[in-house]
Design a protein around this motif. Structure first.
Motif, PDB file in Angstrom:
ATOM      1  N   ILE A  67       0.801  -1.225   0.000  1.00  0.00           N
ATOM      2  CA  ILE A  67       0.000   0.000   0.000  1.00  0.00           C
ATOM      3  C   ILE A  67       0.836   1.278   0.000  1.00  0.00           C
ATOM      4  N   GLY A  68       2.132   1.180   0.170  1.00  0.00           N
ATOM      5  CA  GLY A  68       2.975   2.361   0.285  1.00  0.00           C
ATOM      6  C   GLY A  68       3.074   3.154  -1.006  1.00  0.00           C
ATOM      7  N   GLU A  69       2.806   4.452  -0.919  1.00  0.00           N
ATOM      8  CA  GLU A  69       2.872   5.350  -2.074  1.00  0.00           C
ATOM      9  C   GLU A  69       3.345   6.722  -1.607  1.00  0.00           C
ATOM     10  N   MET A  70       3.881   7.477  -2.547  1.00  0.00           N
ATOM     11  CA  MET A  70       4.207   8.886  -2.328  1.00  0.00           C
ATOM     12  C   MET A  70       3.361   9.688  -3.309  1.00  0.00           C
ATOM     13  N   ASN A  71       2.816  10.818  -2.853  1.00  0.00           N
ATOM     14  CA  ASN A  71       2.072  11.645  -3.793  1.00  0.00           C
ATOM     15  C   ASN A  71       3.037  12.538  -4.572  1.00  0.00           C
ATOM     16  N   LYS A  72       2.508  13.395  -5.418  1.00  0.00           N
ATOM     17  CA  LYS A  72       3.369  14.229  -6.266  1.00  0.00           C
ATOM     18  C   LYS A  72       4.241  15.182  -5.460  1.00  0.00           C
ATOM     19  N   ASN A  73       3.847  15.456  -4.203  1.00  0.00           N
ATOM     20  CA  ASN A  73       4.642  16.310  -3.318  1.00  0.00           C
ATOM     21  C   ASN A  73       5.587  15.501  -2.432  1.00  0.00           C
ATOM     22  N   ARG A  74       5.731  14.217  -2.761  1.00  0.00           N
ATOM     23  CA  ARG A  74       6.614  13.292  -2.038  1.00  0.00           C
ATOM     24  C   ARG A  74       6.178  13.081  -0.594  1.00  0.00           C
ATOM     25  N   GLN A  75       4.861  13.119  -0.354  1.00  0.00           N
ATOM     26  CA  GLN A  75       4.326  12.846   0.973  1.00  0.00           C
ATOM     27  C   GLN A  75       3.826  11.406   1.002  1.00  0.00           C
ATOM     28  N   PRO A  76       4.252  10.622   2.007  1.00  0.00           N
ATOM     29  CA  PRO A  76       3.823   9.218   2.075  1.00  0.00           C
ATOM     30  C   PRO A  76       2.368   9.097   2.522  1.00  0.00           C
ATOM     31  N   ASN A  77       1.782   7.941   2.285  1.00  0.00           N
ATOM     32  CA  ASN A  77       0.404   7.669   2.705  1.00  0.00           C
ATOM     33  C   ASN A  77       0.372   6.851   4.001  1.00  0.00           C
ATOM     34  N   PHE A  78       1.401   6.992   4.811  1.00  0.00           N
ATOM     35  CA  PHE A  78       1.440   6.277   6.091  1.00  0.00           C
ATOM     36  C   PHE A  78       2.195   7.111   7.119  1.00  0.00           C
ATOM     37  N   MET A  79       1.919   6.829   8.388  1.00  0.00           N
ATOM     38  CA  MET A  79       2.648   7.464   9.482  1.00  0.00           C
ATOM     39  C   MET A  79       2.860   6.440  10.577  1.00  0.00           C
ATOM     40  N   VAL A  80       4.105   6.267  10.978  1.00  0.00           N
ATOM     41  CA  VAL A  80       4.446   5.380  12.080  1.00  0.00           C
ATOM     42  C   VAL A  80       4.383   6.198  13.369  1.00  0.00           C
ATOM     43  N   VAL A  81       3.578   5.715  14.305  1.00  0.00           N
ATOM     44  CA  VAL A  81       3.408   6.385  15.592  1.00  0.00           C
ATOM     45  C   VAL A  81       4.125   5.560  16.657  1.00  0.00           C
ATOM     46  N   ASP A  82       4.987   6.229  17.419  1.00  0.00           N
ATOM     47  CA  ASP A  82       5.662   5.553  18.530  1.00  0.00           C
ATOM     48  C   ASP A  82       5.488   6.378  19.798  1.00  0.00           C
ATOM     49  N   LYS A  83       6.161   5.978  20.857  1.00  0.00           N
ATOM     50  CA  LYS A  83       5.971   6.653  22.149  1.00  0.00           C
ATOM     51  C   LYS A  83       6.443   8.105  22.129  1.00  0.00           C
ATOM     52  N   ASN A  84       7.269   8.471  21.159  1.00  0.00           N
ATOM     53  CA  ASN A  84       7.773   9.844  21.066  1.00  0.00           C
ATOM     54  C   ASN A  84       6.938  10.730  20.150  1.00  0.00           C
ATOM     55  N   THR A  85       5.930  10.168  19.512  1.00  0.00           N
ATOM     56  CA  THR A  85       5.086  10.934  18.594  1.00  0.00           C
ATOM     57  C   THR A  85       4.075  11.746  19.394  1.00  0.00           C
ATOM     58  N   SER A  86       4.002  13.030  19.112  1.00  0.00           N
ATOM     59  CA  SER A  86       3.067  13.886  19.845  1.00  0.00           C
ATOM     60  C   SER A  86       1.660  13.767  19.274  1.00  0.00           C
ATOM     61  N   ILE A  87       0.695  14.113  20.094  1.00  0.00           N
ATOM     62  CA  ILE A  87      -0.695  14.096  19.661  1.00  0.00           C
ATOM     63  C   ILE A  87      -0.888  15.065  18.500  1.00  0.00           C
ATOM     64  N   SER A  88      -0.237  16.215  18.549  1.00  0.00           N
ATOM     65  CA  SER A  88      -0.396  17.193  17.467  1.00  0.00           C
ATOM     66  C   SER A  88       0.168  16.665  16.147  1.00  0.00           C
ATOM     67  N   GLU A  89       1.229  15.861  16.192  1.00  0.00           N
ATOM     68  CA  GLU A  89       1.762  15.263  14.961  1.00  0.00           C
ATOM     69  C   GLU A  89       0.761  14.283  14.350  1.00  0.00           C
ATOM     70  N   VAL A  90       0.127  13.476  15.204  1.00  0.00           N
ATOM     71  CA  VAL A  90      -0.874  12.522  14.724  1.00  0.00           C
ATOM     72  C   VAL A  90      -2.064  13.278  14.146  1.00  0.00           C
ATOM     73  N   GLU A  91      -2.515  14.294  14.863  1.00  0.00           N
ATOM     74  CA  GLU A  91      -3.656  15.091  14.418  1.00  0.00           C
ATOM     75  C   GLU A  91      -3.361  15.776  13.079  1.00  0.00           C
ATOM     76  N   ASP A  92      -2.183  16.362  12.953  1.00  0.00           N
ATOM     77  CA  ASP A  92      -1.801  17.031  11.702  1.00  0.00           C
ATOM     78  C   ASP A  92      -1.758  16.051  10.536  1.00  0.00           C
ATOM     79  N   CYS A  93      -1.207  14.882  10.765  1.00  0.00           N
ATOM     80  CA  CYS A  93      -1.131  13.865   9.717  1.00  0.00           C
ATOM     81  C   CYS A  93      -2.530  13.421   9.307  1.00  0.00           C
ATOM     82  N   PHE A  94      -3.393  13.153  10.280  1.00  0.00           N
ATOM     83  CA  PHE A  94      -4.762  12.739   9.989  1.00  0.00           C
ATOM     84  C   PHE A  94      -5.474  13.804   9.156  1.00  0.00           C
ATOM     85  N   LYS A  95      -5.344  15.063   9.535  1.00  0.00           N
ATOM     86  CA  LYS A  95      -5.988  16.153   8.797  1.00  0.00           C
ATOM     87  C   LYS A  95      -5.424  16.275   7.378  1.00  0.00           C
TER      88      LYS A  95
END
Length: 122
Positions: free
Chosen positions: A28-56
């Motif tokens: 399922i891995g892809e990059m769009n024309k702006n080189r943004q991936p279609n996935f985000m790995v979340v770990d214990k160091n990932t902030s809530i705002s990073e997850v929220e921004d990615c989801f949006k």
């Protein structure tokens, strides 16, 4: 999935490393024309705002039809997921290796159940 691929639509994943790697190995891995991936790995160091921004960002992308998100990660941004009421992209909460699926926490499933009366489910 072949239909979605023909239209150029993607599945996005937000989750722990095992979940993302599993889906990436599934192709399922892809990059769009702006080189943004279609996935985000979340770990214990990932902030809530990073997850929220990615989801949006995933919500705004016109090449994504489905967003898969580990339920424990969805709990971090529940207020944002609850406000999403468009059919596309569809948001599906999935279990992770360390956190089993709990249907009572799934806001999309609760919303869908609310569309049916008790008589409809018999």
């Amino acid at each position: 999935m072949a239909i979605a691929a023909a239209k150029g639509r993607l599945i996005a994943v937000i989750g722990d490393e095992d979940t993302c790697v599993g889906f990436l190995l599934g192709g399922i891995g892809e990059m769009n024309k702006n080189r943004q991936p279609n996935f985000m790995v979340v770990d214990k160091n990932t902030s809530i705002s990073e997850v929220e921004d990615c989801f949006k960002r995933f919500l705004k992308r016109d090449d994504i039809d489905i967003i898969l998100i580990n339920q424990n990660v969805a709990e971090m941004i529940r207020h944002v997921i609850d406000n999403h009421n468009e059919p596309i992209p569809a948001v599906l909460e999935i279990p992770s290796k360390d956190h089993p699926y709990d249907a009572s926490k799934d806001s999309i499933l609760r919303r869908a159940k609310g569309m049916f009366s008790a008589e409809d489910t018999k």
